[in-house]
Structures are given as structure tokens and as C-alpha cells.
Design an enzyme around this catalytic site. Structure first.
Site, PDB file in Angstrom:
ATOM      1  N   TRP A  34      60.584  38.366  25.938  1.00 22.27           N
ATOM      2  CA  TRP A  34      59.749  39.081  24.322  1.00 22.27           C
ATOM      3  C   TRP A  34      59.438  37.954  23.627  1.00 22.27           C
ATOM      4  CZ3 TRP A  34      63.124  41.003  19.984  1.00 22.27           C
ATOM      5  CH2 TRP A  34      64.767  40.313  19.303  1.00 22.27           C
ATOM      6  N   ASP A 162      72.124  37.223  19.919  1.00 26.72           N
ATOM      7  CA  ASP A 162      73.495  36.166  21.360  1.00 26.72           C
ATOM      8  C   ASP A 162      74.524  36.801  20.177  1.00 26.72           C
ATOM      9  OD1 ASP A 162      70.478  35.718  22.642  1.00 26.72           O
ATOM     10  OD2 ASP A 162      71.138  33.741  22.615  1.00 26.72           O
ATOM     11  N   TYR A 348      72.508  30.789  14.328  1.00 31.92           N
ATOM     12  CA  TYR A 348      71.832  31.338  14.600  1.00 31.92           C
ATOM     13  C   TYR A 348      71.806  32.629  14.625  1.00 31.92           C
ATOM     14  CZ  TYR A 348      70.150  31.839  19.712  1.00 31.92           C
ATOM     15  OH  TYR A 348      69.310  31.957  21.015  1.00 31.92           O
ATOM     16  N   TRP A 349      72.092  34.108  14.911  1.00 29.41           N
ATOM     17  CA  TRP A 349      72.091  35.593  14.773  1.00 29.41           C
ATOM     18  C   TRP A 349      72.990  35.953  13.875  1.00 29.41           C
ATOM     19  CZ3 TRP A 349      67.253  37.955  15.266  1.00 29.41           C
ATOM     20  CH2 TRP A 349      66.468  37.798  15.926  1.00 29.41           C
ATOM     21  N   GLU A 392      62.043  27.608  14.493  1.00 27.83           N
ATOM     22  CA  GLU A 392      62.248  28.570  15.126  1.00 27.83           C
ATOM     23  C   GLU A 392      63.599  29.913  13.932  1.00 27.83           C
ATOM     24  OE1 GLU A 392      66.643  27.642  17.818  1.00 27.83           O
ATOM     25  OE2 GLU A 392      65.908  29.793  18.844  1.00 27.83           O
TER      26      GLU A 392
HETATM   27  C1  DGY Z   1      69.178  31.618  24.421  1.00 27.83           C
HETATM   28  O1  DGY Z   1      70.326  30.622  25.762  1.00 27.83           O
HETATM   29  O2  DGY Z   1      70.001  30.260  23.651  1.00 27.83           O
HETATM   30  C2  DGY Z   1      68.869  32.389  25.324  1.00 27.83           C
HETATM   31  O3  DGY Z   1      68.923  33.151  23.938  1.00 27.83           O
HETATM   32  C3  DGY Z   1      69.632  33.214  26.049  1.00 27.83           C
HETATM   33  O4  DGY Z   1      68.442  33.604  26.469  1.00 27.83           O
END
Ligand code: DGY
Length: 424
Positions: A34, A162, A348-349, A392
Site C-alpha cells: 500500500w 499492526d 506506532y498505530w 513516518e
Molecule cells: C513492519 O515490519 O513494521 C511492517 O509494518 C510489516 O509490514
């Protein structure tokens, strides 16, 4: 051209590895599915041939059954775990064995609709259309074999989000033992408090080991998955992609393709509508093993806007939710409800702002006729970049840049927002 536009373009050039773009140097040294769809849209604002090339290199990783894997390992690198030796897939170019949110048909449509070089666009689109159609059929047969209208996600990496709090309870059922020895590389590049935890990785790799032992057979994976959810983000992105593919099928496909796609769209629209939660004011994911909605309000829950399938009441509810979140943070859109005790603004998420999600939500509000919310999100997105750079992800409390630097999809979204405005 502003300095930041030039910087964004040069990030895409720097991250170019000869026709495909890495998300950022070292942390992500391969081609991600993506990411590349957004990168193609970013390149299209200044280099159309390169945009089409991004898509064709991603499609070199497509499997015979239609899967477009989430990573294509074009060239070896020791900077990333898990590499091809952990995935054990059998494609000629090494790849992972799972998908990622299917933005690709939407990217391809945008490239065609905005093409300056019409002849190139027509030729490229005609060449890739069959691969896109095969991929959407894969989603149906591999991930919704019973035709419920919702596709299943079998690994959190497939969602791109993730360690979202949405996956906490379904992942708690996944064992932490692994056959593969875990040798994380991400935390050598990025501060561990911005990345998923050790326990998350044990479960991520347990799932990879489980599916690898099934030789990545879609039917056996679906039947025995220890983690099975209907991610509202993936489902909304797929519905939007189906609508874009339907438009493309009218020019590049057949009447029978269009009928087939329209039938899937009808089922998906009905199924996504059932994921609305009036009490949360947002759409929710569903735990397909527990048969319950997942009680976490995340930024993915706004993505049915991008799919173009929300009612006027839902539009108002989503706007009210965003207004509430805005009272708790400085910059929209946090990836998780900032009022929830599990909110972590730098991990992160679990809280940070991600610009690709912002762009899809903003575009969805605009298309639904809600320009104030669309403009607010886009303004915050650009402000993050002006203050911090093309990182990011970003801390919603103050816009500080987090994760990898000089990030390709953040650069791509900057270019889309700057060069094309909210309409992309
Ligand atoms: C990672 O390795 O952080 C990725 O999100 C997996 O695709």
C-alpha cells in the site's frame, strides 16, 4: 515550486531503488504494497512514467492466484526482519505471503483520471487492468468465500495498522511461541517506544510460522487462522477500490466484469453499513472468531467515508466524533481514540497521526459534502510537515515527527495535498 514540494519530490527520488520505492532507507528496505500505491499517486504529480513503473514493479510480485503480497523483496537486505527466509513463499521474486489494504485500483484510477500523457495512461492501464481484476477476485475467494460482504484479515500486518488497539483482544488468543528465532531489526533503527512491543512480535511471528506451515494455502489459512477479524479499514479501502475498478472496467474490461464487480459492491456496502456503532459515533471492526464487534474507536473507523458509503446521519456522527477528538489533541487524526486509557500518542498505530489515513478521510469528507472537516484535516496534515518534516507518523499532541525520517508515503501525500488539493 515551494521548498517543501522540492523536498518531497527529492525524497521519492532518494528512496527510488530502480523502479520501485522503499518506504524509507534501512527500516523498510523493500517494496511495500500500500505504500507503493500512495507513492505512485505522489510520483504522478511530477513524473507520470515513474508512477506507472511503481505499479508494474509491485505487480511483478503478484501470485498466480491473484494475491498481491504486502512485501516484494526485490533485492536482499539485512536491515529488516522478517526477510524471505522466514516467509518461505515460492514466488519467483521472493515475497511475503499476506496482502495489505488494496489501495492499488484507486491509485490506478487517479493516475488515469489526472493523466497528462493520455496515451501512456491508456496503454499502462490496459496492461494492468487484468491483474487488478484478478486481485479483487482473490479477495473474494480467499478472504470471503461465503460471500458475507466482509473480507477477513488473518494477520495484523495485513491491515497496515499492526499494533492497533483493535487487535488487542483477538491477538490475546494467539500463542507467543515461535519456530522462527526473532531477530528484530526495527528497534535498531527506531526508538523501541515508537514501535510494537516484544510480545506483539512473538504473536506476529507465531502467525507467520503457522501460515508458512500451511504452505500459504488460502483455504487452509482461512479455515485454521488463530486470528481472524473483519478490519473496517481494509473493508472500506476494498469497497472504494471496487468502485474505482468498476469505473475502470467500463473502459478497460467487459460488461460481464462490470456486473461481477457491481455484485460485490452491493454485498460489501450492506455489510459495512452493519459495522456502524451509533454509541461510538464511528464504524468498528469485527472479531470473526468471537462473533462480536471490536470495542475500539480507531482512525480506520472513518474510512467508510473514503468508500463513499455513509448515510447523512453517519456523516454527522463521524463529524461529531472528530470534533470531540479535536478537543483532546492538537493535530488530527489520531489513529486511536485519545479519550481511551490505551491511547499512546507516540507508539506506532496506538495514537500517532498517519498522513495516508488523513488523506483518505479528508477526501471522504469532501466527497460527502463536508468541506469544513476535510479542510481541517488537510490543514493539520500540512502543518505537521511544515513543523516537523516528512516523517513516518506524528504525535497528535504537538505534531512532533516520529518513526522513520524522509518517508515516501508522507512525501507522496504532501505532494497530493499541495499539488492537487483535497481532491487529489
Ligand atoms: C513492519 O515490519 O513494521 C511492517 O509494518 C510489516 O509490514
Amino acid at each position: 515550486m515551494t521548498d517543501l514540494t522540492a523536498t518531497a519530490q527529492s525524497i521519492l527520488r532518494q528512496n527510488d531503488r530502480g523502479g520501485y520505492t522503499v518506504p524509507t532507507a534501512r527500516l523498510y528496505p523493500f517494496q511495500w504494497n500500500w505504500d507503493s500505491a500512495f507513492v505512485a499517486m505522489g510520483f504522478a504529480t511530477f513524473d507520470e512514467p515513474r508512477a506507472w513503473q511503481e505499479i508494474s514493479l509491485l505487480l511483478r510480485g503478484q501470485w498466480a492466484d491473484g494475491l498481491i503480497p504486502h512485501i516484494v523483496f526485490h533485492a536482499p537486505s539485512d536491515d529488516y526482519f522478517p526477510g524471505p527466509d522466514v516467509w518461505h513463499t515460492r514466488h519467483t521474486i521472493p515475497t511475503s505471503g499476506i496482502p495489505q489494504p488494496p489501495v492499488l485500483a484507486s491509485a490506478a484510477r487517479l493516475l488515469v483520471d489526472h493523466a497528462q500523457d493520455r496515451a501512456l495512461a491508456e496503454a499502462e492501464m490496459a496492461a494492468i487492468y487484468p491483474a487488478l481484476l484478478r486481485n479483487h477476485r482473490w479477495w473474494q475467494t480467499a478472504r470471503d468465500p461465503q460471500g458475507t460482504g466482509l473480507v477477513a484479515t488473518l494477520h495484523p500486518w495485513e491491515t497496515g495498522m499492526d499494533n492497533s488497539p483493535s487487535w488487542d483482544s483477538p491477538m490475546a488468543r494467539v500463542a507467543t511461541d515461535t519456530r522462527t528465532v526473532i531477530r528484530r531489526r526495527d528497534t535498531t533503527h527506531i526508538a523501541p517506544e515508537m514501535r510494537p512491543r516484544a510480545e506483539d512480535y512473538q504473536r506476529f511471528i507465531h502467525l507467520v510460522d503457522h501460515y508458512s506451515a500451511l504452505a500459504w494455502d488460502p483455504a487452509r489459512m482461512f479455515a485454521t487462522a488463530p486470528f481472524k477479524v473483519a478490519d473496517i479499514g481494509t473493508n472500506a479501502i476494498l469497497l472504494r477500490a471496487e468502485r474505482d475498478l468498476l469505473a475502470l472496467s467500463e473502459r478497460f474490461g467487459t460488461v460481464s466484469d462490470s456486473r461481477e464487480i457491481a455484485a460485490r459492491i452491493a454485498r460489501q456496502t450492506t455489510a459495512i453499513a452493519a459495522q456502524w456503532s451509533a454509541s461510538h459515533g464511528i464504524f468498528l471492526s469485527r472479531d470473526l472468531l468471537a462473533h462480536t464487534p471490536i470495542d475500539s474507536a480507531t482512525s480506520a473507523g472513518f474510512l467508510p467515508l473514503w468508500a463513499g458509503c455513509v448515510t447523512q446521519d453517519q456523516l454527522a456522527g463521524l463529524g461529531a466524533t472528530l470534533d470531540h477528538w479535536q478537543t483532546l489533541v492538537k493535530r488530527l487524526v489520531p489513529s486511536f481514540n485519545p479519550a481511551d486509557a490505551r491511547f499512546e500518542p507516540r507508539r506506532y498505530w496506538r495514537g500517532p497521526v498517519w498522513h495516508v489515513v488523513n488523506w483518505m478521510i479528508a477526501e471522504g469528507f469532501r466527497a460527502a459534502g463536508d468541506l469544513p472537516h476535510a479542510t481541517r484535516i488537510l490543514d493539520d496534515t500540512l502543518a505537521d510537515v511544515v513543523d516537523a518534516g516528512l516523517d513516518e507518523y506524528f504525535d497528535p499532541r504537538d505534531g512532533a515527527g516520529l518513526g522513520g525520517r524522509d518517508f515516501s508515503w508522507t512525501a507522496a501525500i504532501y505532494l497530493l495535498g499541495r499539488v492537487r488539493g483535497i481532491e487529489g
